[in-house]
Design a protein around this motif. Structure first.
Motif, PDB file in Angstrom:
ATOM      1  N   ASN A 116      -1.274   5.445  -4.725  1.00  0.00           N
ATOM      2  CA  ASN A 116      -2.629   5.513  -4.197  1.00  0.00           C
ATOM      3  C   ASN A 116      -3.236   4.125  -4.269  1.00  0.00           C
ATOM      4  O   ASN A 116      -3.037   3.386  -5.236  1.00  0.00           O
ATOM      5  N   LEU A 117      -3.949   3.725  -3.241  1.00  0.00           N
ATOM      6  CA  LEU A 117      -4.531   2.386  -3.220  1.00  0.00           C
ATOM      7  C   LEU A 117      -5.353   2.145  -4.485  1.00  0.00           C
ATOM      8  O   LEU A 117      -6.188   2.961  -4.864  1.00  0.00           O
ATOM      9  N   GLY A 118      -5.099   1.013  -5.117  1.00  0.00           N
ATOM     10  CA  GLY A 118      -5.815   0.665  -6.338  1.00  0.00           C
ATOM     11  C   GLY A 118      -5.167   1.140  -7.605  1.00  0.00           C
ATOM     12  O   GLY A 118      -5.582   0.757  -8.698  1.00  0.00           O
ATOM     13  N   SER A 119      -4.114   1.965  -7.503  1.00  0.00           N
ATOM     14  CA  SER A 119      -3.455   2.488  -8.699  1.00  0.00           C
ATOM     15  C   SER A 119      -2.453   1.487  -9.247  1.00  0.00           C
ATOM     16  O   SER A 119      -1.946   0.617  -8.534  1.00  0.00           O
ATOM     17  N   SER A 120      -2.134   1.638 -10.530  1.00  0.00           N
ATOM     18  CA  SER A 120      -1.092   0.845 -11.146  1.00  0.00           C
ATOM     19  C   SER A 120       0.255   1.227 -10.561  1.00  0.00           C
ATOM     20  O   SER A 120       0.477   2.379 -10.152  1.00  0.00           O
ATOM     21  N   ILE A 121       1.198   0.268 -10.549  1.00  0.00           N
ATOM     22  CA  ILE A 121       2.535   0.573 -10.050  1.00  0.00           C
ATOM     23  C   ILE A 121       3.238   1.582 -10.935  1.00  0.00           C
ATOM     24  O   ILE A 121       4.238   2.180 -10.532  1.00  0.00           O
ATOM     25  N   ARG A 122       2.741   1.805 -12.140  1.00  0.00           N
ATOM     26  CA  ARG A 122       3.365   2.753 -13.063  1.00  0.00           C
ATOM     27  C   ARG A 122       2.949   4.195 -12.762  1.00  0.00           C
ATOM     28  O   ARG A 122       3.342   5.105 -13.475  1.00  0.00           O
ATOM     29  N   TYR A 123       2.156   4.395 -11.693  1.00  0.00           N
ATOM     30  CA  TYR A 123       1.745   5.732 -11.290  1.00  0.00           C
ATOM     31  C   TYR A 123       2.202   6.009  -9.857  1.00  0.00           C
ATOM     32  O   TYR A 123       1.376   6.199  -8.962  1.00  0.00           O
ATOM     33  N   PRO A 124       3.518   6.025  -9.606  1.00  0.00           N
ATOM     34  CA  PRO A 124       3.971   6.292  -8.236  1.00  0.00           C
ATOM     35  C   PRO A 124       3.536   7.678  -7.780  1.00  0.00           C
ATOM     36  O   PRO A 124       3.578   8.643  -8.540  1.00  0.00           O
ATOM     37  N   SER A 125       3.127   7.748  -6.530  1.00  0.00           N
ATOM     38  CA  SER A 125       2.695   9.026  -5.964  1.00  0.00           C
ATOM     39  C   SER A 125       2.486   8.859  -4.470  1.00  0.00           C
ATOM     40  O   SER A 125       2.006   7.823  -4.015  1.00  0.00           O
ATOM     41  N   PHE A 126       2.841   9.894  -3.710  1.00  0.00           N
ATOM     42  CA  PHE A 126       2.541   9.907  -2.280  1.00  0.00           C
ATOM     43  C   PHE A 126       1.231  10.640  -1.992  1.00  0.00           C
ATOM     44  O   PHE A 126       0.943  10.958  -0.834  1.00  0.00           O
ATOM     45  N   ALA A 127       0.474  10.911  -3.033  1.00  0.00           N
ATOM     46  CA  ALA A 127      -0.821  11.556  -2.827  1.00  0.00           C
ATOM     47  C   ALA A 127      -1.695  10.695  -1.924  1.00  0.00           C
ATOM     48  O   ALA A 127      -1.700   9.468  -2.031  1.00  0.00           O
ATOM     49  N   MET A 128      -2.401  11.332  -1.020  1.00  0.00           N
ATOM     50  CA  MET A 128      -3.354  10.659  -0.140  1.00  0.00           C
ATOM     51  C   MET A 128      -2.722   9.532   0.667  1.00  0.00           C
ATOM     52  O   MET A 128      -3.345   8.509   0.942  1.00  0.00           O
ATOM     53  N   PHE A 129      -1.446   9.720   1.046  1.00  0.00           N
ATOM     54  CA  PHE A 129      -0.775   8.703   1.861  1.00  0.00           C
ATOM     55  C   PHE A 129      -1.475   8.495   3.191  1.00  0.00           C
ATOM     56  O   PHE A 129      -1.358   7.441   3.824  1.00  0.00           O
ATOM     57  N   TYR A 130      -2.230   9.485   3.642  1.00  0.00           N
ATOM     58  CA  TYR A 130      -2.933   9.387   4.918  1.00  0.00           C
ATOM     59  C   TYR A 130      -3.972   8.264   4.906  1.00  0.00           C
ATOM     60  O   TYR A 130      -4.269   7.671   5.955  1.00  0.00           O
ATOM     61  N   ASN A 131      -4.543   7.950   3.739  1.00  0.00           N
ATOM     62  CA  ASN A 131      -5.503   6.852   3.685  1.00  0.00           C
ATOM     63  C   ASN A 131      -4.843   5.517   3.990  1.00  0.00           C
ATOM     64  O   ASN A 131      -5.437   4.654   4.649  1.00  0.00           O
ATOM     65  N   ARG A 132      -3.620   5.344   3.531  1.00  0.00           N
ATOM     66  CA  ARG A 132      -2.922   4.086   3.806  1.00  0.00           C
ATOM     67  C   ARG A 132      -2.628   3.952   5.302  1.00  0.00           C
ATOM     68  O   ARG A 132      -2.721   2.873   5.874  1.00  0.00           O
ATOM     69  N   ILE A 133      -2.294   5.053   5.948  1.00  0.00           N
ATOM     70  CA  ILE A 133      -2.065   5.019   7.397  1.00  0.00           C
ATOM     71  C   ILE A 133      -3.362   4.690   8.127  1.00  0.00           C
ATOM     72  O   ILE A 133      -3.394   3.843   9.036  1.00  0.00           O
ATOM     73  N   GLY A 134      -4.445   5.352   7.734  1.00  0.00           N
ATOM     74  CA  GLY A 134      -5.726   5.112   8.398  1.00  0.00           C
ATOM     75  C   GLY A 134      -6.215   3.688   8.245  1.00  0.00           C
ATOM     76  O   GLY A 134      -6.712   3.069   9.203  1.00  0.00           O
TER      77      GLY A 134
END
Length: 506
Positions: A116-134
């Motif tokens: 998630n944008l702004g998260s640490s690299i130690r928290y991998p997740s595809f949550a809210m991937f749509y925000n990165r596309i937008g």
């Protein structure tokens, strides 16, 4: 192209989803993929305020692999490749090679990084991937503020097609990005040099949306789902805005420096409006999102302003006029501005790929979720999340132990992991997820007669994400129309009362 293909391969080849945060959000998309495999259509067969592409992108990954763990990574690999033509056309026609490559790599890595944008690299997740596309789609549209260096009819067609692609992806991923992008292009109609292709892009986008509706037939329902979500969580107070300003203050400050330089040189009102859009629209969007850092329009806007300022530099030893910095220095400063997120997102992608190859973590304990794996974040899983994950395992076991094969199961909580995890038929007419005070509350909700119309079994967790308020809302209907068939310390299982249903038929 090389960076894009490498990033796509790092996502797709391991074929696994590694998660350390927001597992409930990830399950939304997997459940949506499962619904699509059973022929359901977003907004027509289940409610969602997100666009249909949010579910069809991972569905494409699942179609290619047959694996829920690979669905989102492969889907995002497809997205990266699909963005390449528009990215190449817009960036290489408007920027110097250094800025084009730097901004392109920056945007590719935003698409690729499974955090998630702004998260640490130690928290991998595809949550809210749509925000990165937008954000990437909107950032590329912002880059069209620069006129192409070699305008001609063929290039106008390429620009129009690129803009149509970006607008459609935005609208059908998350509508707020589409509205912002369309608004920006309407502002861009003030540019006489680019007006022709911009008008064509807007008209083609409208025509394409009409054609899509002919097949989708879910626009009206989607708008209604958006309105319902807006009534629940559309308003944000001043402290929320100030919080986002504070957490993005360094980016806002750097962008303001680029803006001051550009406006000082150009004395252009359009430049001032452009800077206001990059800041204002970016803040408005991030204020609706669940990530604190990542106003990508600031980065793309800074690159635009740096390139425009470089074009305004005197040549052949002419008078400096309002020159502030040599052109090469401007490009270098912009590249330095882009570098920290490039490094951060590269590290996140490498970490996820390494964990996926090693098959790290534990599966979610359901038969079809072997490659959807949860790893412990720094400090270990919070007790609440650990109980939530354990309940998924026990709930799946209870459903598989029922005397009749389960189908059309509804979970009275945030999301339903069991339909996809057990490979059973999902109900229709419910919602992709229920997030209390985000898309549902005590005033705005789906009527129980509609929500449970196609449901046979209801699973009510003792410890859920937001099960308690949902039980208060729908509990009376459950008691009247369903009967308890099993109760454990973790779950209460309800089944539709057949006798009751038959006695009500006239």
């Amino acid at each position: 192209m090389l960076v894009a293909l490498v990033c796509a391969a790092m996502l797709a080849l391991p074929g696994r989803t590694i998660n350390a945060a927001f597992i409930n959000d990830v399950l939304i998309f997997i459940d949506g993929v499962h619904r699509i495999t059973f022929g359901q259509v977003p907004n027509r067969d289940f409610h969602t305020a997100l666009g249909p592409l949010v579910f069809y992108i991972p569905a494409g990954g699942y179609l290619l692999t047959g694996n829920f763990g690979a669905a989102i990574p492969v889907g995002m690999a497809i997205v990266i490749v699909a963005f390449l033509p528009a990215m190449i056309r817009i960036l290489l026609s408007r920027f110097s090679p250094l800025l084009a490559v730097a901004l392109g790599i920056f945007l590719i890595l935003i698409l690729a990084a499974p955090i998630n944008l702004g998260s640490s690299i130690r928290y991998p997740s595809f949550a809210m991937f749509y925000n990165r596309i937008g954000w990437v789609a909107l950032g590329l549209l912002v880059a069209t503020y620069l006129a192409p260096q070699s305008p001609n009819r063929r290039n106008d067609i390429a620009d129009a097609l690129a803009a149509v692609f970006l607008l459609l992806v935005s609208f059908y991923t998350k509508a707020t990005y589409g509205l912002a992008g369309a608004g920006f292009l309407i502002f861009m109609l003030s540019d006489r040099q680019q007006r022709r292709w911009i008008m064509a892009a807007l008209l083609l986008t409208g025509a394409a949306m009409i054609a899509i509706e002919f097949f989708w037939r879910g626009t009206v329902e989607h708008v209604e789902d958006l309105r319902a979500a807006a009534r629940v969580s559309g308003g944000h107070d001043l402290p929320s805005v100030l919080k986002n300003v504070r957490e993005n203050l360094s980016d806002l400050t750097v962008f303001a420096a680029f803006a001051s330089l550009a406006i000082w040189q150009s004395r252009s009102l359009r430049d001032l409006v452009f800077c206001g859009f990059c800041m204002g629209a970016g803040l408005a969007i991030i204020n609706q999102n669940a990530h604190s850092w990542g106003i990508i329009t600031l980065y793309c806007g800074a690159a635009v302003l740096a390139q425009k300022s470089a074009w305004l530099q005197p040549v052949n030893g002419g008078r400096a006029g309002r020159q502030a910095l040599p052109a090469g220095v401007l490009s270098l400063l912009t590249t330095l501005f882009l570098s920290p997120p490039i490094v951060h997102h590269t590290a996140a992608l490498i970490l996820h790929a390494s964990l996926a190859v090693d098959k790290a973590g534990q599966s979610l304990g359901l038969p079809h979720f072997d490659d959807v794996r949860e790893v412990d974040p720094p400090g270990g899983e919070p007790d609440f999340i650990r109980r939530y994950l354990d309940d998924i395992v026990t709930g799946g076991a209870l459903l598989q132990a029922l005397p009749v094969p389960p189908e059309r199961v509804f979970v009275l909580d945030f999301v339903n992991p069991f339909s996809a995890g057990l490979g059973i038929r999902p109900p229709t007419g419910d919602a992709a997820w229920f997030h209390w005070n985000r898309n549902i509350n005590e005033k705005v909700y789906i009527q129980p007669e509609v929500l449970f119309a196609d449901v046979k079994i209801v699973m009510v967790p003792k410890t859920g994400i937001n099960s308690l308020p949902l039980q208060e809302l729908y509990g009376p209907f459950l008691s009247a129309r369903f009967e308890v068939v099993q109760k454990t310390p973790e779950w209460t299982i309800y089944q539709w009362r057949q006798g009751k249903a038959q006695s009500e038929v006239p």
